[in-house]
Design an enzyme around this catalytic site. Structure first.
Site, PDB file in Angstrom:
ATOM      1  N   ILE A 264     -11.596   2.170  85.905  1.00  0.00           N
ATOM      2  CA  ILE A 264     -12.182   2.550  86.444  1.00  0.00           C
ATOM      3  C   ILE A 264     -11.433   2.304  87.645  1.00  0.00           C
ATOM      4  O   ILE A 264     -11.078   1.961  88.463  1.00  0.00           O
ATOM      5  CB  ILE A 264     -13.275   1.811  86.610  1.00  0.00           C
ATOM      6  CG1 ILE A 264     -14.670   3.073  87.407  1.00  0.00           C
ATOM      7  CG2 ILE A 264     -13.843   0.585  87.174  1.00  0.00           C
ATOM      8  CD1 ILE A 264     -15.996   2.456  88.019  1.00  0.00           C
ATOM      9  N   SER A 265     -11.785   3.711  88.499  1.00  0.00           N
ATOM     10  CA  SER A 265     -11.062   4.462  89.853  1.00  0.00           C
ATOM     11  C   SER A 265     -11.875   3.501  90.976  1.00  0.00           C
ATOM     12  O   SER A 265     -12.539   2.911  90.901  1.00  0.00           O
ATOM     13  CB  SER A 265     -10.552   5.853  89.757  1.00  0.00           C
ATOM     14  OG  SER A 265     -10.118   5.788  88.500  1.00  0.00           O
ATOM     15  N   GLN A 266     -10.387   2.957  91.782  1.00  0.00           N
ATOM     16  CA  GLN A 266     -10.737   2.348  92.926  1.00  0.00           C
ATOM     17  C   GLN A 266     -11.983   3.710  93.733  1.00  0.00           C
ATOM     18  O   GLN A 266     -11.854   4.821  93.743  1.00  0.00           O
ATOM     19  CB  GLN A 266      -9.941   1.783  93.652  1.00  0.00           C
ATOM     20  CG  GLN A 266      -8.600   3.213  94.430  1.00  0.00           C
ATOM     21  CD  GLN A 266      -7.674   2.595  95.528  1.00  0.00           C
ATOM     22  OE1 GLN A 266      -6.747   2.470  95.080  1.00  0.00           O
ATOM     23  NE2 GLN A 266      -8.017   1.990  96.489  1.00  0.00           N
TER      24      GLN A 266
END
Length: 214
Positions: A57-59
């Site tokens: 999951i992206s930051q």
């Protein structure tokens, strides 16, 4: 352990995210719904987190930054290429009228549907498929957002963008850059390079040396 308030104040506002709508969307969307149980204590840290099978999951900062750079409006229709776990689509959905999102990895497309169902947001439509071809049936789009990096921006996506629309994508293989395109005419674009980034490579047709528009 970072809290949601820490995320908003230090990771987003503290690093220059100032758009009120984006900040509200980041506060509204519960990132914990998209993160596996074993990483729940790290939900609001500003870094990617594993979601299984080498996917992440992206930051939070990059999600907010990309949304802010697109200058999204409430009446707009957006295409996302690379649904992942669904987190980015959820954030963008709070800023626009409708989100269409395509994911090439079947188990991820299924996971995103499960995660997004927990939000009860009713303006997101997802499908399993190769995002290189976009979503022709729903085109044209006011904005297009890629969360995986092609060697260059696929022509079908540029074709499905409205005149006056914006397309944001990480571009490149080894040395990636985040590129913002403005569609100024039927086949005319202005390009702006924003910053160096590191995203997973775009797979499928994009990985097979397809034909790309400049």
């Amino acid at each position: 352990m970072s809290t949601k308030k820490d995320m908003i104040e230090f990771q987003l506002k503290g690093r220059g995210i100032s758009d009120a709508g984006v900040l509200q969307a980041m506060e509204e969307v519960d990132r914990s719904l998209f993160v596996p149980d074993e990483y729940q204590d790290k939900v609001y840290e500003d870094r990617p987190l594993p979601i299984g099978k080498d996917q992440t999951i992206s930051q939070p900062y990059i999600v907010a930054y990309m949304a802010e750079q697109l200058h999204l409006q409430k009446d707009e229709k957006v295409l996302e290429v690379g649904t992942g776990c669904g987190y980015n689509a959820a954030v963008v959905s709070r800023l626009v009228n409708k989100v269409y999102s395509v994911e090439i990895i079947e188990w991820l497309a299924d996971l995103a549907k499960e995660n997004l169902a927990k939000t009860n947001y009713d303006n997101i439509t997802t499908k399993h498929g190769d995002g290189y071809s976009g979503w022709k049936e729903e085109a044209p789009f006011d904005a297009i957002l890629l969360t995986a990096a092609p060697p260059s921006i696929p022509k079908p996506l540029k074709d499905q963008l409205k005149i006056g629309g914006r397309l944001l994508a990480p571009v490149g293989r080894l040395n990636q850059k985040l590129v913002l395109l403005y569609k100024t005419g039927e086949d005319e674009f202005e390009e702006k390079t924003l910053l160096p980034v590191r995203f997973v490579p775009m797979t499928g047709r994009a990985d097979k040396g397809g034909s790309y528009g400049k």
